[in-house]
Design a protein around this motif. Structure first.
Motif, PDB file in Angstrom:
ATOM      1  N   GLU A   1      60.008 -16.049  12.834  1.00 54.81           N
ATOM      2  CA  GLU A   1      61.211 -15.755  12.051  1.00 54.81           C
ATOM      3  C   GLU A   1      60.866 -14.995  10.762  1.00 54.81           C
ATOM      4  N   THR A   2      59.753 -15.373  10.132  1.00 54.75           N
ATOM      5  CA  THR A   2      59.328 -14.683   8.907  1.00 54.75           C
ATOM      6  C   THR A   2      58.966 -13.240   9.201  1.00 54.75           C
TER       7      THR A   2
ATOM      8  N   LEU B   1      60.407  -7.489   9.012  1.00 59.06           N
ATOM      9  CA  LEU B   1      60.604  -6.250   9.765  1.00 59.06           C
ATOM     10  C   LEU B   1      62.004  -5.686   9.547  1.00 59.06           C
ATOM     11  N   ASP B   2      63.014  -6.567   9.599  1.00 59.06           N
ATOM     12  CA  ASP B   2      64.402  -6.129   9.453  1.00 59.06           C
ATOM     13  C   ASP B   2      64.714  -5.649   8.033  1.00 59.06           C
ATOM     14  N   ARG B   3      64.032  -6.221   7.040  1.00 63.95           N
ATOM     15  CA  ARG B   3      64.304  -5.842   5.646  1.00 63.95           C
ATOM     16  C   ARG B   3      63.523  -4.599   5.207  1.00 63.95           C
TER      17      ARG B   3
ATOM     18  N   LEU C   1      55.517   0.622  12.610  1.00 56.36           N
ATOM     19  CA  LEU C   1      55.105  -0.755  12.877  1.00 56.36           C
ATOM     20  C   LEU C   1      53.839  -0.723  13.721  1.00 56.36           C
ATOM     21  N   SER C   2      52.805  -1.404  13.238  1.00 50.78           N
ATOM     22  CA  SER C   2      51.548  -1.503  13.986  1.00 50.78           C
ATOM     23  C   SER C   2      51.202  -2.981  14.172  1.00 50.78           C
ATOM     24  N   ILE C   3      50.709  -3.318  15.359  1.00 54.37           N
ATOM     25  CA  ILE C   3      50.325  -4.694  15.663  1.00 54.37           C
ATOM     26  C   ILE C   3      48.877  -4.704  16.140  1.00 54.37           C
TER      27      ILE C   3
ATOM     28  N   LYS D   1      57.959   3.017   4.030  1.00 54.98           N
ATOM     29  CA  LYS D   1      57.018   1.909   4.192  1.00 54.98           C
ATOM     30  C   LYS D   1      56.550   1.811   5.638  1.00 54.98           C
ATOM     31  N   LYS D   2      55.397   1.160   5.810  1.00 59.32           N
ATOM     32  CA  LYS D   2      54.944   0.793   7.141  1.00 59.32           C
ATOM     33  C   LYS D   2      54.579  -0.697   7.131  1.00 59.32           C
ATOM     34  N   VAL D   3      54.700  -1.343   8.274  1.00 58.63           N
ATOM     35  CA  VAL D   3      54.420  -2.766   8.405  1.00 58.63           C
ATOM     36  C   VAL D   3      53.296  -2.945   9.422  1.00 58.63           C
ATOM     37  N   LEU D   4      52.323  -3.795   9.068  1.00 59.32           N
ATOM     38  CA  LEU D   4      51.214  -4.065   9.976  1.00 59.32           C
ATOM     39  C   LEU D   4      51.101  -5.570  10.204  1.00 59.32           C
TER      40      LEU D   4
END
Length: 338
Positions: free
Chosen positions: A30-31, A36-38, A49-51, A75-78
């Motif tokens: 959930e976190t 990701l949504d924000r 988005l990278s995983i 921004k990017k999220v990893l």
């Protein structure tokens, strides 16, 4: 603590590094979804988005990615999953990680990246330098099982998220029926919210009507009927279980496990243990222990010993085919109620 961090994320107060650890996978997921949504718009997720699975990929590869500019976005999220170097558990490392590279990154995170380390471990190795550095610099979310008050707050918050209210006794009944599995609790509240679109209020009757009872919960209710010497009520629940295609031998096994737990809880309570201590000692659901503490007063030690003997005999007769399985359980309930 988790709710406070979620509140900050919802207000777009985003930190450059997050450390999520613990066994409560629902809270971790959930976190991550909230972040990701924000941070990213829907059309940015494919590019920014990278995983990384750190059991397969060295940390420095992910950090190189974090230090590159995002593509067509701000921004990017990893998501960095399974950082085995943070746990004291004995896990065979498949790759070597340059942890000094991570230490340097934590001192000066990339301004356009959000790094999220997801560690599905109950505890982190607090002796390690990198663990200490991460907990000092990153926003840390400990995803552990909620206590009773936190779970009640969670249920009320989830109801509020669906723009509905929930009565206090309805909260109690959801916990009784569902336990502390957050995925199931959330699913049930969301389902109930759809049912009360007119009244915007969930009461205990609606919970009783719509929340499915597990086999364990049905057994709990059945035992209550037995203790109150209500054979008709006990048999009604039993026949309903048979209609749901529950096997008599499985019902017997759950009954035996429940009475065994009653005996253990009774013994620990006699020694002065409290609810949470008993739950920890027996590795049992605290809410189940709470309910059993109410049941144990109705059983004397010799009665429990006699019941366990009857269950063992019924188990033997079922497995050797000496009597019809369904009839065996009916006779067992008859003995208990008389």
């Amino acid at each position: 603590m988790v709710m406070e961090i979620w509140k900050q994320i919802k207000q777009k107060q985003i930190a450059p590094v997050y450390l999520l650890f613990g066994k409560e996978s629902f809270l971790i997921n959930e976190t991550k979804q909230l972040l990701l949504d924000r941070i990213l718009k829907e059309d940015e997720k494919d590019f920014n988005l990278s995983i990384y699975d750190l059991e397969e990929t060295p940390i420095e590869v992910a950090l190189e990615d974090a230090e590159t500019f995002p593509f067509l976005g701000e921004k990017k999220v990893l998501f960095l999953q399974n950082p085995t170097f943070l746990t004291a558990e004995k896990i065979k490392e498949k790759v070597e990680h340059n942890l000094s590279r991570l230490e340097a990154y934590l001192k000066q995170p990339a301004p356009n990246s959000v790094l999220v380390l997801s560690a599905p471990y109950e505890k982190l190795d607090e002796r390690k330098k990198i663990t200490k550095e991460l907990k000092r610099t990153a926003v840390t979310v400990e995803a552990k099982a909620l206590n009773e008050q936190e779970l009640k707050d969670w249920i009320r918050t989830r109801a509020s998220y669906n723009k509905i209210e929930i009565a206090p006794d309805a909260v109690e009944q959801i916990i009784t029926l569902v336990g502390n599995n957050l995925f199931m609790v959330t699913s049930e509240i969301d389902k109930l919210a759809l049912y009360v679109t007119d009244t915007r209020m969930i009461d205990v009757d609606i919970v009783e009507k719509l929340v499915a009872k597990s086999l364990e919960q049905n057994i709990f209710a059945l035992i209550d009927k037995v203790m109150d010497r209500k054979l008709d009520g006990a048999l009604r629940i039993y026949y309903d279980l048979l209609k749901q295609n529950e096997e008599p031998i499985k019902i017997l096994a759950v009954l035996a496990g429940h009475f065994r737990l009653i005996y253990q809880v009774k013994e620990l309570a006699r020694r002065g243990y409290g609810q949470m201590q008993i739950a920890g000692q027996l590795k049992a659901n605290p809410y189940r222990v709470k309910l059993i503490l109410k049941q144990i007063q109705k059983f004397k030690d010799e009665e429990l010993a006699w019941i366990m003997k009857q269950l063992a005999e019924a188990d033997y007769q079922m497995k050797t085919g000496k009597m019809d399985k369904s009839l065996l359980l009916e006779m067992f309930f008859l003995k208990l109620t008389t």
